[in-house]
Design an enzyme around this catalytic site. Structure first.
Site, PDB file in Angstrom:
ATOM      1  N   HIS A 363       0.797  -1.227   0.000  1.00 16.49           N
ATOM      2  CA  HIS A 363       0.000   0.000   0.000  1.00 16.49           C
ATOM      3  C   HIS A 363       0.823   1.267   0.000  1.00 16.49           C
ATOM      4  CE1 HIS A 363      -3.301  -2.774   0.338  1.00 16.49           C
ATOM      5  NE2 HIS A 363      -3.954  -1.818  -0.285  1.00 16.49           N
ATOM      6  N   GLU A 604     -12.588  -9.298  -6.200  1.00 15.70           N
ATOM      7  CA  GLU A 604     -11.145  -9.350  -5.917  1.00 15.70           C
ATOM      8  C   GLU A 604     -10.640 -10.769  -5.717  1.00 15.70           C
ATOM      9  OE1 GLU A 604      -9.611  -5.810  -3.614  1.00 15.70           O
ATOM     10  OE2 GLU A 604     -11.354  -6.343  -2.415  1.00 15.70           O
ATOM     11  N   ASP A 628      -5.738  -7.400  -6.052  1.00 19.60           N
ATOM     12  CA  ASP A 628      -5.947  -8.625  -5.285  1.00 19.60           C
ATOM     13  C   ASP A 628      -6.330  -9.786  -6.188  1.00 19.60           C
ATOM     14  OD1 ASP A 628      -5.314  -8.196  -2.565  1.00 19.60           O
ATOM     15  OD2 ASP A 628      -6.975  -6.791  -2.451  1.00 19.60           O
ATOM     16  N   CYS A 675     -10.669  -0.806 -10.579  1.00 20.14           N
ATOM     17  CA  CYS A 675      -9.942   0.220  -9.831  1.00 20.14           C
ATOM     18  C   CYS A 675      -8.575  -0.272  -9.359  1.00 20.14           C
ATOM     19  CB  CYS A 675     -10.773   0.709  -8.649  1.00 20.14           C
ATOM     20  SG  CYS A 675     -11.244  -0.620  -7.537  1.00 20.14           S
TER      21      CYS A 675
END
Ligand code: PEP
Ligand code: MG
Length: 763
Positions: A363, A604, A628, A675
């Site tokens: 992240h 995901e 993911d 996204c």
């Protein structure tokens, strides 16, 4: 065997330099295996020869002198075959190469194991004995394991110039030291390393200083602080100590006298060095001196001196490590940087980020991309603690970090920085133009946000709304859960910033690699564990507060969309929906003028791929989390730099999954967007458009580049390209095909993804 191996590896790692480590290694292995000889040969790339680096049992005058080509001797054979050999009599082997100066005449048995790190051969570890029989299986296992353990250590020494110290790589890497990692966020940064961690005395090098007087003042101030700390500590325990014991505090303080440590450090500063480096240097000298003493009492003084040194250093560095003192071109460097660290430097300009651990999909890397900060992750061999204040070049396209660049290479990178600034300026002109292909196909481009500053940045780029607001980001930058009204304030700013355009807020997605300091989750397999909606459904109090804050914040704006992460069961949607409906009803009953927002789910996890229709009939939209989805489809941890090469959204299976998903969503007549980071890769965006995605959401830094490309291609051409790509077998073929097609249209490297950017010089 394991205990023995561990002991040797620990001892070897504890040595200060490679020469001593290798000497100790051969000695320990020889003793442990009860053989007559143990030697290490390292591969010297510049001369293309193996060099004898250490031996116990052979003639030591051969160290650094005896060399072998790739073709020579049994060593050469082991290197070429990259597997161990175990021979009863080496001299009887056709590859045997006799070196008269080594004293091998009486030796018979010979066993060697290659030293390999990340598929690269670094050298060969050898044992020899006078017995005329092969080594047994246990001995073979021991040697092979030892070589494997040693490989990381030698690779590190190689990367940090340690081989140079012992005479290898003399001419090749004095300049242009390159450390390889994984591309985290595109761009080139040139700046000064700012190490994020507590620093040990060993890790502070000598820095030249400009203002000697200032450094002396800093030292005096730091020493005065330590004196008063120690006095205070002394007073606090005075009543419990005898006079003799109390006097120890005075002895301790005496070390700081001008006539002792402080005076010496000042002398060093006057030679032109900064106070922290000068202090560390003097303390290192003292502690070595004391540690070598016979008398155990005096030996213990090494500990006192080091403790004192650390205390003074802490004050000196506190001054320098104040985040407010961060220089403009700082490159944050650390072992495992997290998004929370960025919070400490909020409002400061960060030029680059380098993290020893983590990968492109960690992240911190995602946020760095959003912020446009060139980043390299997973630089496992980086001597990060020793980089404080050094100039680094971060190549976020290729995942390289350079130190001590030669003038021409430095200039090369500087030129790229300038070109990029020009390119960014050029892209500004399409900011307010729609994303339409040459043949008139219209695609909506939105942004992924997390930070407040993303709002302004995204508007600057002409975004058409927010496709993913990662609400966990503001949660990560706090030391407790934000209250409902704190959350509502933050959400309102996002909603207001984009109104009337939609803002898609994802409910808290913690777990995996995103942990909150005040809500730790410790699991063996965090990505397969308590993540996303699994956590929030188990904690409805957290979920309900968050949804209340979102819906409250949307009053009068009505541009909120709520999105649920990490679903594997339709029941999770049902439960979440009923909680969201409850919140809306309650708020309406409380008199707020709010409406039920659109609710969507993230796809995901592979399981969700097979139930698209079931999800679709429950919700208003679907959004694919390709980060993911790639990780779970390919079984590759998105954070693990060791397998980063295998993590690839261009993998045909991932592309097939993304494609099937759109077809199913269309059948169910539910809008589908994406996204994940793939949407922000211009070439990836071409394929996604061709698949039929209704909207792409990406970091704001990617938006104009993606728009620029899509505006210059035809939708029909993209469909043909997709058709071609879907026939291919490997990610490499897909990349090559996309790259060639783009190049044929005249697009340069910059339009391939960040992992595939511009060519850097091969330093
Ligand atoms: C994804 O998984 O693609 C995604 C957008 O979510 P995150 O990267 O925050 O896990
Ligand atoms: Mg995700």
């Amino acid at each position: 065997m394991l205990a023995e191996l561990k002991r040797i590896v620990q001892e070897v790692n504890a040595m200060n330099d490679l020469r001593s480590s290798l000497d100790l290694l051969v000695q320990r292995v020889k003793d442990s295996m009860a053989v007559q000889v143990c030697s290490v040969f390292l591969w010297h790339a510049a001369s293309e020869r193996y060099v004898l680096m250490a031996t116990e049992g052979l003639n030591k005058s051969g160290i650094g002198q005896v060399t072998l080509t790739r073709e020579e001797g049994i060593i050469g054979l082991v290197g070429r075959r990259e597997e161990p050999v175990n021979l009863a009599d080496a001299s009887a082997h056709p590859a045997f190469h006799f070196v008269s100066s080594l004293g091998e005449e009486s030796l018979k048995a010979f066993m060697a194991a290659p030293i390999i790190h990340q598929r690269q051969l670094l050298g060969v570890l050898v044992v020899q004995s006078t017995a005329n029989e092969r080594f047994n299986e246990n001995a073979e296992a021991f040697l092979v394991t030892m070589a494997a353990q040693l490989s990381g250590f030698i690779a590190h020494a190689q990367a940090t110039g340690g081989l140079r110290q012992i005479g290898l790589n003399r001419h090749t890497d004095i300049l242009n030291l390159r450390f390889d990692g994984v591309a985290g966020a595109p761009g080139i940064a040139i700046g000064e390393a700012w190490v994020v961690s507590s620093i040990e005395l060993e890790d502070v090098p000598l820095f030249a200083c400009e203002d000697i007087e200032h450094e002396i003042q800093q030292l005096d101030a730091a020493v005065a602080m330590v004196r008063s700390d120690i006095r205070r500590a002394g007073l606090a325990v005075e009543s419990q100590l005898s006079l003799q014991e109390q006097a120890l505090f005075d002895v301790y303080l005496g070390m700081l006298d001008e006539a002792a440590l402080t005076g010496e450090v000042k002398e060093k500063i006057k030679e032109g060095f900064r106070a922290d480096g000068a202090l560390a240097e003097i303390i290192r000298g003292y502690s070595l001196h004391f540690a070598a003493m016979e008398d155990p009492y005096l030996r213990e003084r090494a500990t006192d001196i080091r403790d004192m040194g650390r205390r003074v250093l802490a004050y000196l560095q506190q001054d320098q490590k104040n985040p407010q003192a961060l220089p403009d071109n700082a490159i944050l460097v650390g072992d495992e940087l997290t998004p929370a660290i960025l919070g400490e430097f909020a409002g400061k300009q960060i030029a680059g980020i380098v993290s020893v651990k983590g990968s492109a999909n960690s992240h911190i890397a995602i946020i760095a991309r959003a912020m446009g900060i060139p980043t390299v992750m997973g630089v496992v061999d980086l001597p990060w603690k020793k980089l404080e204040g050094r100039e680094l070049v971060v190549d976020g396209y290729r995942g390289h970090v350079y130190r001590d660049l030669s003038a021409d290479k430095h200039q090369y990178f500087q030129q790229i920085v300038l070109e990029e600034q020009e390119l960014a300026k050029g892209l500004e002109s399409i900011r307010d133009l729609p994303c339409v292909t040459r043949d008139g196909y219209r695609l909506r481009l939105m942004v992924n946000t997390g930070l407040l500053t993303d709002v302004v940045r995204s508007q600057d780029k002409g975004a058409e709304g927010v496709g993913l607001y990662r609400t966990e980001v503001p949660f990560m930058m706090r030391d407790r859960f934000p209250t409902e009204s704190e959350q509502a304030d933050i959400y309102r700013q996002q909603l207001q910033g984009f109104a009337p355009m939609p803002v898609t807020m994802r409910t808290l997605d913690v777990g995996g690699d995103k942990s909150l300091p005040y809500f730790p989750i410790s699991e063996d397999n965090p990505f397969l564990g308590w993540r996303g909606v699994r956590v929030t459904l188990d904690h409805p109090e957290i979920f309900l507060v968050q949804v209340r804050a979102m819906v409250r914040a949307s009053e009068g704006l009505n541009n909120l969309r709520i999105m649920l992460p990490m679903l594997t069961q339709v029941s999770e949607v049902d439960q979440s929906l009923s909680l969201i409906k409850r919140v809306v009803t309650e708020l309406q009953e409380e008199g707020l003028d709010v409406i039920m927002p659109q609710v969507g789910v993230m796809i995901e996890v592979p399981a969700a791929l097979y139930q698209v229709a079931h999800y679709a009939k429950r919700v208003d939209f679907l959004s694919v989390g390709s980060n993911d989805l790639t990780q779970y489809l390919l079984a590759v941890d998105r954070n693990n730099s060791r397998v980063a090469d295998l993590y690839d959204t261009y993998h045909p299976s991932v592309l097939q999954a993304l494609h099937t998903l759109v077809l199913q969503a269309k059948q169910s007549q539910v809008p589908v967007s994406i996204c994940g980071e793939f949407a922000g890769d211009p070439a990836g965006a071409v394929l996604l458009m061709a698949m039929g995605y209704d909207m792409l959401s990406m970091s704001s830094t990617s938006l104009l580049r993606v728009k620029a490309l899509l505006r210059q291609v035809d939708y029909q051409w993209a469909k043909q390209l997709l058709e071609q790509v879907l026939q291919l077998e490997s990610p490499q073929q897909v990349r090559a095909c996309v790259e060639q097609s783009l190049q044929a249209l005249g697009f340069a490297d910059g339009f391939m993804s960040f992992t595939h950017g511009r060519l850097a010089p091969s330093a």
